[in-house]
Structures are given as C-alpha cells and as structure tokens.
Motif scaffolding. Structure first.
Motif, mmCIF file in Angstrom:
data_model
loop_
_atom_site.group_PDB
_atom_site.id
_atom_site.type_symbol
_atom_site.label_atom_id
_atom_site.label_comp_id
_atom_site.label_asym_id
_atom_site.label_seq_id
_atom_site.Cartn_x
_atom_site.Cartn_y
_atom_site.Cartn_z
ATOM 1 N N ALA A 13 1.972 -7.980 18.377
ATOM 2 C CA ALA A 13 1.137 -8.876 17.578
ATOM 3 C C ALA A 13 1.588 -8.960 16.124
ATOM 4 O O ALA A 13 1.216 -9.883 15.403
ATOM 5 C CB ALA A 13 -0.325 -8.432 17.640
ATOM 6 N N TYR A 14 2.403 -8.006 15.689
ATOM 7 C CA TYR A 14 2.858 -7.949 14.302
ATOM 8 C C TYR A 14 4.296 -8.433 14.184
ATOM 9 O O TYR A 14 5.125 -8.163 15.046
ATOM 10 C CB TYR A 14 2.798 -6.504 13.780
ATOM 11 N N SER A 15 4.597 -9.104 13.099
ATOM 12 C CA SER A 15 5.991 -9.436 12.813
ATOM 13 C C SER A 15 6.695 -8.173 12.348
ATOM 14 O O SER A 15 6.061 -7.190 11.958
ATOM 15 C CB SER A 15 6.063 -10.499 11.709
ATOM 16 N N ARG A 16 8.007 -8.197 12.353
ATOM 17 C CA ARG A 16 8.740 -7.039 11.828
ATOM 18 C C ARG A 16 8.474 -6.888 10.343
ATOM 19 O O ARG A 16 8.396 -5.772 9.835
ATOM 20 C CB ARG A 16 10.231 -7.177 12.116
ATOM 21 N N GLN A 17 8.299 -7.989 9.660
ATOM 22 C CA GLN A 17 7.943 -7.931 8.251
ATOM 23 C C GLN A 17 6.593 -7.235 8.077
ATOM 24 O O GLN A 17 6.429 -6.375 7.212
ATOM 25 C CB GLN A 17 7.878 -9.338 7.650
ATOM 26 N N GLY A 18 5.627 -7.583 8.912
ATOM 27 C CA GLY A 18 4.313 -6.958 8.852
ATOM 28 C C GLY A 18 4.373 -5.473 9.159
ATOM 29 O O GLY A 18 3.705 -4.665 8.500
ATOM 30 N N LEU A 19 5.180 -5.099 10.135
ATOM 31 C CA LEU A 19 5.338 -3.679 10.471
ATOM 32 C C LEU A 19 6.006 -2.921 9.330
ATOM 33 O O LEU A 19 5.597 -1.811 8.986
ATOM 34 C CB LEU A 19 6.141 -3.519 11.762
ATOM 35 N N ALA A 20 7.021 -3.540 8.727
ATOM 36 C CA ALA A 20 7.701 -2.895 7.598
ATOM 37 C C ALA A 20 6.731 -2.719 6.429
ATOM 38 O O ALA A 20 6.761 -1.698 5.734
ATOM 39 C CB ALA A 20 8.911 -3.721 7.168
ATOM 40 N N ARG A 21 5.843 -3.694 6.232
ATOM 41 C CA ARG A 21 4.866 -3.576 5.141
ATOM 42 C C ARG A 21 3.865 -2.467 5.426
ATOM 43 O O ARG A 21 3.447 -1.749 4.511
ATOM 44 C CB ARG A 21 4.145 -4.924 4.934
ATOM 45 N N LEU A 22 3.469 -2.312 6.680
ATOM 46 C CA LEU A 22 2.576 -1.213 7.044
ATOM 47 C C LEU A 22 3.226 0.139 6.762
ATOM 48 O O LEU A 22 2.579 1.059 6.241
ATOM 49 C CB LEU A 22 2.210 -1.290 8.525
ATOM 50 N N VAL A 23 4.497 0.262 7.090
ATOM 51 C CA VAL A 23 5.221 1.510 6.827
ATOM 52 C C VAL A 23 5.277 1.766 5.324
ATOM 53 O O VAL A 23 5.023 2.884 4.858
ATOM 54 C CB VAL A 23 6.636 1.476 7.445
#
Length: 177
Positions: A13-23
């Motif tokens: 459900a998350y973009s890789r950009q969104g996942l990177a921002r979460l990290v």
C-alpha cells in the motif's frame, strides 16, 4: 524466498518513497530520544565514568544512520546526487560513492525481502523495521509525534504526509540522477 507474510500486503500500500520516509522518521525519533537522554542531570552520579561520552557517541551513530536514511529518501523522491551533495558539502560523485552501498542494500531488500538465518530456519527481514511493517510503524510514529507535540493536536503528523503506492509505479526503482 516465495512465502509471504501479512506485512507484505501492508507494504504494498506504500510507495517506496513513503517507506523511505517512514524509515527516516523512525531514525529521527531515535535521535530525538537519544538526545533527550543527555539533557537531564539528575542521574549523572549513577552513570559510570565517561558514560555520557558513550551516550553522545551513540547519538552520533544514530545521526549518521538518520543521514543515510535521509539520502535514501531523497533519492526515492527524485533528488539528484548534485542536489544531495550540495547539502553534504561534497561533490555528487563523492556523495554517490559514500551512499551507494546503503542505497543498493535498500533496493535489493525489495527484490529479496528476507534471507534465511545460518540454520536455514528463520527468515530475517532485509528492510528496516519501519519499512518492513509500515502500518505498525506509522501508528507508532503518529503516537510519538502526538505525545511530543510535533503536530499540535495532529494525530497523524507522520502518516498524513506519506506518499502511498499507485498501482502503476509501486515497484519502480529510484532514478539514478
């Protein structure tokens, strides 16, 4: 490794950009908590000799990890190496060389999200925890930000700004700008 986990469905459900921002958010939280541990003086007498130096060194290590996460996030959102290098005070070539290994590890983790342990029985996630289980991480970070008043009365200070996946681009690699 072909077996899936419940986290795999959440991650899609998350973009890789969104996942990177979460990290990046998760690592920034760790820095904030590490720095907060150095503020109070009440328990200095309970800390071993040079213990505060140890804490400060750990803070530097957390900050370096956060910087690496920020670079990965910026690459994922389309920043060029020239743009990134400007803020690192270096050249694009030097910036790329410094972060290529971490970026490649990030990219590879999407191709092979797990590896087996030495015994061949337990799966070890290759993504950072916040990217591996983004729904949990997002909830935890929203709560942390709310408690620390980062988004005054905003219960979604972290999750509200994340870029979610779009079916056409959810598995695209970052640009090599």
């Amino acid at each position: 490794m072909s077996e899936t986990t419940p986290y795999d469905d959440d991650r899609v459900a998350y973009s890789r950009q969104g996942l990177a921002r979460l990290v990046l958010s998760d690592h920034a939280k760790d820095v904030a908590e590490g720095a907060a541990g150095l503020v109070g003086t009440r328990h200095d007498t309970d800390t071993g000799i040079a213990g505060r130096v140890s804490q400060a060194q750990q803070l530097i290590e957390l900050a370096e990890q956060t910087l690496t996460s920020a670079v990965i996030y910026e690459v994922e959102r389309g920043s060029s190496w020239e743009q990134i290098a400007t803020y690192l005070g270096t050249t694009a070539v030097e910036a790329r060389e410094r972060y290529t290994l971490a970026l490649q590890k990030w990219i590879n983790a999407f191709e092979e999200p797990y590896r087996l342990d030495e015994a061949g029985r337990k799966r070890i996630p290759q993504l950072p925890t916040a990217a591996y289980d983004p729904t949990w991480a997002s909830d935890q970070l929203d709560t942390w930000a709310f408690i620390h008043h980062l988004g005054i009365n905003d219960r979604q200070a972290v999750s509200a700004g994340l870029v979610m996946a779009r079916p056409a681009d959810e598995h695209l690699a970052p640009e090599e700008g």
